[in-house]
Scaffold this motif. Structure first.
Motif, short mmCIF file in Angstrom:
data_model
loop_
_atom_site.label_atom_id
_atom_site.label_comp_id
_atom_site.label_asym_id
_atom_site.label_seq_id
_atom_site.Cartn_x
_atom_site.Cartn_y
_atom_site.Cartn_z
N ASP A 1 0.48 5.18 8.61
CA ASP A 1 0.49 4.15 7.57
C ASP A 1 1.85 4.08 6.89
N LEU A 2 2.40 5.24 6.56
CA LEU A 2 3.68 5.28 5.85
C LEU A 2 4.81 4.74 6.71
N LEU A 3 4.77 5.04 8.01
CA LEU A 3 5.77 4.47 8.90
C LEU A 3 5.64 2.96 8.96
N ALA A 4 4.41 2.47 8.99
CA ALA A 4 4.19 1.02 9.02
C ALA A 4 4.71 0.36 7.75
N LEU A 5 4.50 1.00 6.60
CA LEU A 5 5.00 0.45 5.34
C LEU A 5 6.53 0.44 5.33
N ALA A 6 7.12 1.51 5.87
CA ALA A 6 8.59 1.55 5.95
C ALA A 6 9.11 0.44 6.86
N HIS A 7 8.44 0.22 7.99
CA HIS A 7 8.85 -0.85 8.91
C HIS A 7 8.68 -2.22 8.24
N GLN A 8 7.60 -2.39 7.48
CA GLN A 8 7.39 -3.65 6.78
C GLN A 8 8.52 -3.91 5.80
N ALA A 9 8.90 -2.88 5.05
CA ALA A 9 9.98 -3.04 4.08
C ALA A 9 11.30 -3.37 4.79
N GLU A 10 11.58 -2.69 5.90
CA GLU A 10 12.79 -3.00 6.67
C GLU A 10 12.76 -4.44 7.15
N ILE B 1 11.79 4.79 0.50
CA ILE B 1 10.74 5.40 -0.32
C ILE B 1 9.59 5.89 0.56
N PHE B 2 9.14 5.03 1.47
CA PHE B 2 8.01 5.41 2.32
C PHE B 2 8.42 6.42 3.39
N SER B 3 9.66 6.38 3.83
CA SER B 3 10.15 7.43 4.72
C SER B 3 10.16 8.77 4.00
N GLY B 4 10.52 8.73 2.72
CA GLY B 4 10.47 9.96 1.92
C GLY B 4 9.07 10.48 1.75
N GLN B 5 8.11 9.59 1.51
CA GLN B 5 6.71 10.02 1.43
C GLN B 5 6.25 10.63 2.75
N HIS B 6 6.69 10.04 3.85
CA HIS B 6 6.34 10.57 5.17
C HIS B 6 6.84 12.00 5.32
N THR B 7 8.09 12.24 4.94
CA THR B 7 8.66 13.59 5.02
C THR B 7 7.91 14.54 4.11
N LEU B 8 7.55 14.07 2.92
CA LEU B 8 6.83 14.90 1.96
C LEU B 8 5.48 15.33 2.50
N LEU B 9 4.76 14.39 3.12
CA LEU B 9 3.43 14.70 3.65
C LEU B 9 3.49 15.55 4.91
N ASP B 10 4.53 15.33 5.72
CA ASP B 10 4.64 16.02 7.00
C ASP B 10 5.20 17.43 6.79
N SER C 1 2.13 2.20 -2.45
CA SER C 1 1.76 1.49 -1.22
C SER C 1 1.13 0.13 -1.54
N LEU C 2 0.34 0.07 -2.62
CA LEU C 2 -0.29 -1.19 -2.99
C LEU C 2 0.74 -2.15 -3.58
N ALA C 3 1.72 -1.60 -4.31
CA ALA C 3 2.80 -2.44 -4.84
C ALA C 3 3.56 -3.13 -3.71
N MET C 4 3.63 -2.46 -2.55
CA MET C 4 4.30 -3.03 -1.40
C MET C 4 3.45 -4.08 -0.70
N GLN C 5 2.13 -3.95 -0.78
CA GLN C 5 1.24 -4.80 0.00
C GLN C 5 0.70 -6.00 -0.76
N LEU C 6 0.79 -5.99 -2.08
CA LEU C 6 0.26 -7.12 -2.85
C LEU C 6 1.00 -8.41 -2.49
N PRO C 7 0.28 -9.48 -2.22
CA PRO C 7 0.95 -10.76 -1.91
C PRO C 7 1.65 -11.31 -3.16
N VAL C 8 2.96 -11.58 -3.05
CA VAL C 8 3.72 -12.02 -4.21
C VAL C 8 3.33 -13.43 -4.64
#
Length: 477
Positions: free
Chosen positions: A298-307, A317-326, A410-417
């Motif tokens: 999920d976090l990788l997908a969010l990072a790709h979406q942001a890119e 930010i989401f890459s950092g969360q990925h590292t934190l969880l992994d 994650s929700l802040a990233m996904q909410l439709p603007v």
């Protein structure tokens, strides 16, 4: 007869391995090969899907045995999940193989074409690297170099390098994640020291909790064969402000001065996540591992979406969360909780990750303290996966002013603007990643409003100013 299934994160890789393996069959039809690779998402195509694996297995199930070869990580978890989804009679035919994907598939196809037994096909696949090892002169079963213990203080052979941190917010999660990535993989014992305290620089949580601020002096201590290379990598990254471009971290898109919209409250059902409810969960430790891997995806997908949206800082930010969880230490601590306190996997994970969040809440650096919401976000997401609770993004009418206790990054990233024009939170911090993400996406966000939100009614008209001012019919806040 033995049929094969190729499971890969990449559709191109999976199809390529299949094409090579088909050549090994030399036109024989007593071995069929199916592929389950990639995701059916043009924006985020890299990943594995248990349902696709199940379908691939079923497509070649008209045989006595099926050998499944996987590339890595979640491919194995997807294959294991597929086994649980299959009809028991089909699942009984399946053997998961630890062979390297490319070499193993070629060897397996070659021997399966002769009508060999499943035991012989599996053995040939798992020994597929022996020819390459022999050609390169690598001793069979040669031991891996032993890991080097963490150096707590410099010895006679230690190398050190010091750097004064110039990042405005110090080593918060994003630059800390860059440091972990830069120093992982060296054959050296590494310590990062600040004010006499040493921690491992390849564990994101430890770096974050070291509270490295702008102006602090960091010293990397390295011992071992790759010590010099580790020092060079550290200094190169430090000179680049630990991967954080000057002036970009947390900067906001130009926001409208005033938003007028209708209040809509975000419903948050936390009943499934109480300690009492989690203690009754029957999910296994292996199920928790799968939930964590799904969250990593999920976090990788969010990072790709942001890119994809041109938001490189948010992707970090989401890459950092990925590292934190992994972090394997988190799972190890969870297993210890389960064993020592006879806890369910869900409750043990809840307590371990909640403890990490509390560590962030207890920091005296406001910028790092605000990162507790990232930990809460990760905990919520993994528990949803573990308990099979859908992670759907809520929808709102166009022009909504979203009100809530707090908001996951994650929700802040996904909410439709086009639906959510502004966000008002009882809690939170303007320095949180949720606030940073919302602002960069052009959403006005106000945090820490506390009892200001009391008596706000669903459907009420309201005006929110980017300066922090709020107006309601007949009142002003």
């Amino acid at each position: 007869m033995v049929n094969l299934v190729i499971v890969s994160h990449s559709a191109a890789l999976g199809e390529g391995v299949c094409a090579l393996s088909q050549q090994m069959l030399q036109g024989k039809t007593n071995c069929r090969i199916a592929v389950a690779a990639g995701l059916d998402d043009p924006d985020f195509p890299i990943g594995t899907d248990p349902v696709k694996v199940m379908d691939a297995i079923n497509s070649v199930a008209d045989t006595a045995h099926i050998l499944v070869l996987m590339d890595m990580g979640s491919a194995l978890l997807s294959a294991e999940t597929a086994l649980e989804l299959l009809d028991p009679e089909v699942a009984a035919k399946v053997t998961l193989c630890a062979a390297p994907l490319v070499e193993g598939a070629l060897a397996a196809a070659s021997i399966a074409a002769t009508g060999a037994s499943i035991e012989r096909v599996k053995a040939e696949a798992e020994n597929a690297l022996q020819a390459k090892r022999a050609q390169l002169g690598v001793e069979e079963n040669a031991p891996l170099p032993p890991p080097v213990a963490l150096a707590q203080a410099p010895g006679e052979s230690a190398m050190t390098a010091s750097w004064v941190v110039t990042n405005p917010h110090g080593l918060h999660v994003r630059p800390a994640a860059h440091l972990v990535a830069a120093l992982s993989g060296f054959n050296a014992a590494l310590s990062l020291e600040k004010d006499g305290k040493c921690i491992s620089p390849i564990t994101l949580n430890q770096i974050a909790l070291l509270q490295v601020r702008c102006g602090d002096t960091l010293r990397l201590i390295a011992q071992g064969p790759d010590a010099a290379a580790a020092i060079d990598a550290f200094l190169a990254l430090a000179q680049n402000q630990f991967g954080e471009r000057p002036g970009t971290a947390g900067t906001a898109t130009e926001l409208p001065a005033k938003i007028t919209g209708v209040v809509h409250w975000l419903a948050q059902d936390n009943a499934p996540f109480t300690p009492e409810a989690l203690s009754r969960s029957t999910a296994s430790f292996s199920a928790l591992e799968q939930a964590i891997n799904h969250t990593l995806d999920d976090l990788l997908a969010l990072a790709h979406q942001a890119e994809h949206d041109g938001l490189a800082d948010i992707a970090a930010i989401f890459s950092g969360q990925h590292t934190l969880l992994d972090d394997p230490d988190l799972l190890a601590e969870t297993r210890t909780h389960m064993q020592q306190h006879q806890q369910s996997a869900a409750l043990a994970w809840f307590q371990v990750i909640s403890g990490v969040a509390e560590s962030y809440r207890g920091l005296d650096d406001a910028y790092l303290q605000a990162r507790y919401i990232d930990i809460d976000d990760i905990l919520h997401r993994t528990l949803c996966h573990l308990l099979s609770i859908p992670l759907a993004v809520p929808t709102f009418p166009a022009g909504s002013v979203l009100c809530a206790e707090n908001l996951w990054p994650s929700l802040a990233m996904q909410l439709p603007v086009d639906e959510v024009r502004a966000i008002c939170l009882r809690a939170g911090s303007p320095q949180s990643h949720s606030a940073i993400i919302a602002r960069q996406r052009g959403i006005v966000i106000l945090t820490g409003l506390e009892d200001t939100l009391d008596n706000w009614q669903e459907g009420e008209a309201i005006s929110v100013f980017s300066t922090g001012k709020i107006t309601r019919p007949g009142a002003e806040c």
